[in-house]
Write an enzyme that holds these catalytic residues in place. Structure first.
Site, PDB file in Angstrom:
ATOM      1  N   MET A  27      26.195  47.842  17.000  1.00 47.06           N
ATOM      2  CA  MET A  27      27.589  47.699  15.936  1.00 47.06           C
ATOM      3  C   MET A  27      27.264  46.917  14.689  1.00 47.06           C
ATOM      4  SD  MET A  27      30.996  45.526  16.885  1.00 47.06           S
ATOM      5  CE  MET A  27      30.031  43.845  16.939  1.00 47.06           C
ATOM      6  N   SER A 101      21.790  46.142  21.243  1.00 43.98           N
ATOM      7  CA  SER A 101      23.040  45.757  21.457  1.00 43.98           C
ATOM      8  C   SER A 101      23.955  46.768  22.151  1.00 43.98           C
ATOM      9  CB  SER A 101      23.715  45.154  20.167  1.00 43.98           C
ATOM     10  OG  SER A 101      24.851  44.618  20.468  1.00 43.98           O
ATOM     11  N   GLN A 102      25.069  47.126  21.511  1.00 43.78           N
ATOM     12  CA  GLN A 102      25.873  48.150  22.209  1.00 43.78           C
ATOM     13  C   GLN A 102      25.329  49.545  22.540  1.00 43.78           C
ATOM     14  OE1 GLN A 102      29.695  48.657  19.951  1.00 43.78           O
ATOM     15  NE2 GLN A 102      28.764  50.329  18.639  1.00 43.78           N
ATOM     16  N   ASP A 220      22.136  33.481  22.686  1.00 43.40           N
ATOM     17  CA  ASP A 220      23.101  34.410  22.079  1.00 43.40           C
ATOM     18  C   ASP A 220      24.381  33.927  21.860  1.00 43.40           C
ATOM     19  OD1 ASP A 220      24.175  36.926  21.420  1.00 43.40           O
ATOM     20  OD2 ASP A 220      22.901  37.929  22.562  1.00 43.40           O
ATOM     21  N   HIS A 276      21.333  36.573  18.958  1.00 47.64           N
ATOM     22  CA  HIS A 276      21.151  37.860  19.213  1.00 47.64           C
ATOM     23  C   HIS A 276      20.371  38.814  18.512  1.00 47.64           C
ATOM     24  CE1 HIS A 276      23.255  41.375  21.081  1.00 47.64           C
ATOM     25  NE2 HIS A 276      23.795  41.918  20.122  1.00 47.64           N
TER      26      HIS A 276
END
Length: 295
Positions: A27, A101-102, A220, A276
């Site tokens: 994202m 990530s996503q 994170d 992250h």
């Protein structure tokens, strides 16, 4: 004799070609800009000479790619990527895949839904939200009551059908206080996690992987809870106590075949210090490139 020698050299060259790599960004990122995943593509090409690397662009431009990370239904994104990869002759013999990530849960959906058309060898998940998210970035800086209030507002809207279909992040919002609503209304995450019903094809395709590598970032502050990066999540009915993957019904009932993969040594759990997606090149070379991308 000379023709035979040249043929042998050609065969050795083909056999020695590195396995291609497919990347799916997260994202707020894009596929190809030098300040985003484009630089990581160059890093891989420098570390693995001759490797073919695709950094997926969802749309016709980097602007569309960026916007689609927020507003294009993940199910449409997965279909788009499956067709793109299946039509690439350079991937016909198989490839390794890395999600960010996503992009991790989206790329996992590609494995599960399109494994009959694609040969995916190793899949590396960097900070993926495989059990969804239930929280806010840097929420620790706010008072607990404020976090809970905003959570409830988002949770109220997240499962409306129009929000599910138009806002990407709502499709992996996971409310542990209302598991039934999550399972019934989630149009993406609950479906790929076989929580609505068990799709045996998903299990078969996931188990075709040589390795499924889950990387968690120990500090994170973006993903909440961070345990979701290892398929962990809150125990149902509350938002304090955590459950590991192995403690969950997803594992005990083996609804995705993860228990089978774990017992076979195909499921790998790695962690690294940092926030992250913060990792060093040295860490990535030692823990990802050498064991999974060049072996």
């Amino acid at each position: 004799m000379r023709l035979w020698f040249i043929s042998i050299l050609f065969i050795k060259t083909i056999c020695a070609s590195p396995i291609p790599i497919v990347l799916w960004h997260g994202m707020g990122d894009t596929c190809c800009m030098s300040f985003s995943l484009g630089s990581f593509k160059i890093f891989l090409e420098n570390q693995i000479p001759g490797v073919y690397v695709i950094s997926l662009r969802i749309g016709n431009s980097t602007v569309e790619d960026f916007e689609n990370g927020y507003f294009m239904n993940p199910n449409r994104q997965v279909d788009y990527v499956c067709k793109q990869l299946a039509s690439d002759p350079k991937l016909s013999s198989g490839f390794n895949a890395i999600g960010f990530s996503q992009g991790c849960q989206f790329l996992r959906a590609v494995v599960q839904r399109c494994g009959d058309r694609l040969t995916i060898k190793n899949y590396i998940s960097l900070g993926g939200q495989h059990q969804g998210v239930y929280g806010l970035p840097h929420c620790g800086a706010l008072q607990h009551e404020t976090c809970d209030y905003i959570r409830k507002l988002l949770n109220y809207a997240a499962y409306n059908s129009w929000v599910q279909s138009s806002l990407v992040q709502a499709t992996y919002w996971h409310d542990p206080l209302n598991e039934d609503n999550y399972k019934q209304s989630s149009i993406f995450l609950a479906e790929i996690n076989n929580e609505k019903s068990v799709n045996k094809t998903y299990i078969q395709n996931l188990n075709k992987l040589d390795n499924f590598v889950l990387v968690k970032f120990d500090n994170d502050t973006i993903v909440q809870p961070r345990e979701t990066e290892w398929f962990g999540f809150y125990a149902p009915g509350q938002d304090k106590k955590m459950m590991t993957l192995q403690q969950s019904m997803l594992y005990k009932e083996d609804r995705l075949g993860l228990k089978k993969m774990d017992k076979a040594g195909k499921l790998k759990f790695l962690s690294t210090p940092g926030d992250h997606l913060h990792f060093s090149e040295e860490w990535f070379i030692k823990n990802i490139i050498k064991p999974y991308l060049t072996s």
